[in-house]
Design a protein around this motif. Structure first.
Motif, short mmCIF file in Angstrom:
data_model
loop_
_atom_site.label_atom_id
_atom_site.label_comp_id
_atom_site.label_asym_id
_atom_site.label_seq_id
_atom_site.Cartn_x
_atom_site.Cartn_y
_atom_site.Cartn_z
N TRP A 48 36.59 30.88 18.92
CA TRP A 48 36.46 32.16 18.22
C TRP A 48 37.00 32.01 16.81
CZ3 TRP A 48 40.33 35.71 16.49
CH2 TRP A 48 39.83 36.94 16.03
N ASP A 79 34.70 30.87 33.08
CA ASP A 79 33.42 30.91 32.38
C ASP A 79 33.56 30.85 30.86
OD1 ASP A 79 34.34 33.43 31.72
OD2 ASP A 79 32.77 34.51 32.82
N ARG A 127 35.38 32.93 28.85
CA ARG A 127 35.85 34.14 28.17
C ARG A 127 37.34 34.04 27.93
NH1 ARG A 127 34.48 38.64 32.20
NH2 ARG A 127 34.95 36.90 33.57
N VAL A 150 38.98 41.02 24.85
CA VAL A 150 38.23 39.93 25.45
C VAL A 150 37.32 39.36 24.36
CG1 VAL A 150 36.45 39.31 27.15
CG2 VAL A 150 38.35 40.80 27.80
N GLU A 187 34.16 37.00 23.89
CA GLU A 187 33.04 36.41 24.63
C GLU A 187 31.91 36.14 23.66
OE1 GLU A 187 30.55 37.30 28.71
OE2 GLU A 187 31.68 38.92 27.82
N HIS A 188 31.40 34.91 23.67
CA HIS A 188 30.32 34.49 22.77
C HIS A 188 30.68 34.79 21.31
CE1 HIS A 188 28.01 33.78 26.34
NE2 HIS A 188 28.11 35.04 26.71
N TRP A 199 43.50 36.35 33.67
CA TRP A 199 42.30 36.63 34.46
C TRP A 199 42.62 36.54 35.95
CZ3 TRP A 199 38.03 38.45 32.28
CH2 TRP A 199 37.84 38.23 30.92
#
Length: 166
Positions: A31, A50, A52, A63, A65-66, A87
């Protein structure tokens, strides 16, 4: 390191979160924030299976994500900040700490998609908490003792805390 298949160390530098794989020392940027990202104090980081990322940021829980950061929890009335997200093994919820205005911490579990929090009745004056894959909440308790507390599938404490280190 015997028995270690893979381990990615999360690191925040400048305005990036990176992981470093300790088996090959490969650095991966997960990120990148903008110039405003530097003003946020980060309190804890957890990476889901996964990929995240959950982070304690700006007194709430976010969070990533992508490459997109989304706030998923904010302090409620009487709380001054949230942090130290972890998590759950199924990747659907987060365990985190909320610090009250009086300085007392409470641990909560909340679905990452939002919804009601479930409080865990942990011993007072803890730091953390962390969650193990086998259903224990680990916290840095009073007098520097590291404690593990078994929990049930519905987040009820199951038995007394166990001192695992001091």
């Amino acid at each position: 390191m015997t028995g270690v298949q893979t381990c990615a160390l999360p690191i925040f530098t400048e305005n990036q979160y990176v992981t470093i794989d300790i088996t090959n020392w490969r650095r991966t940027v997960v990120w990148t924030g903008d110039e405003n990202s530097r003003r946020f104090p980060f309190r804890g980081l957890s990476i889901a299976a996964d990929g995240r990322i959950a982070a304690g940021i700006a007194n709430g829980i976010a969070v990533i994500e992508h490459g997109t950061l989304k706030m998923v929890a904010q302090p409620e009335s009487g709380e001054r900040g949230l942090g130290y997200p972890n998590w759950t093994p199924d990747g659907k919820s987060l365990l985190f700490a909320a610090r009250g205005a009086d300085g007392v911490a409470t641990a909560y579990v909340m679905p990452v998609t939002g919804g009601a929090r479930t409080a865990l009745n942990l011993p007072p004056d803890f730091a953390g908490p962390w969650l193990t894959q086998d259903g224990h909440v680990v916290l840095d308790g009073q007098a520097g003792n590291l404690l593990a507390q078994p929990v049930t599938a519905d987040w009820q404490l199951d038995g007394a805390p166990i001192r695992v280190a001091s």
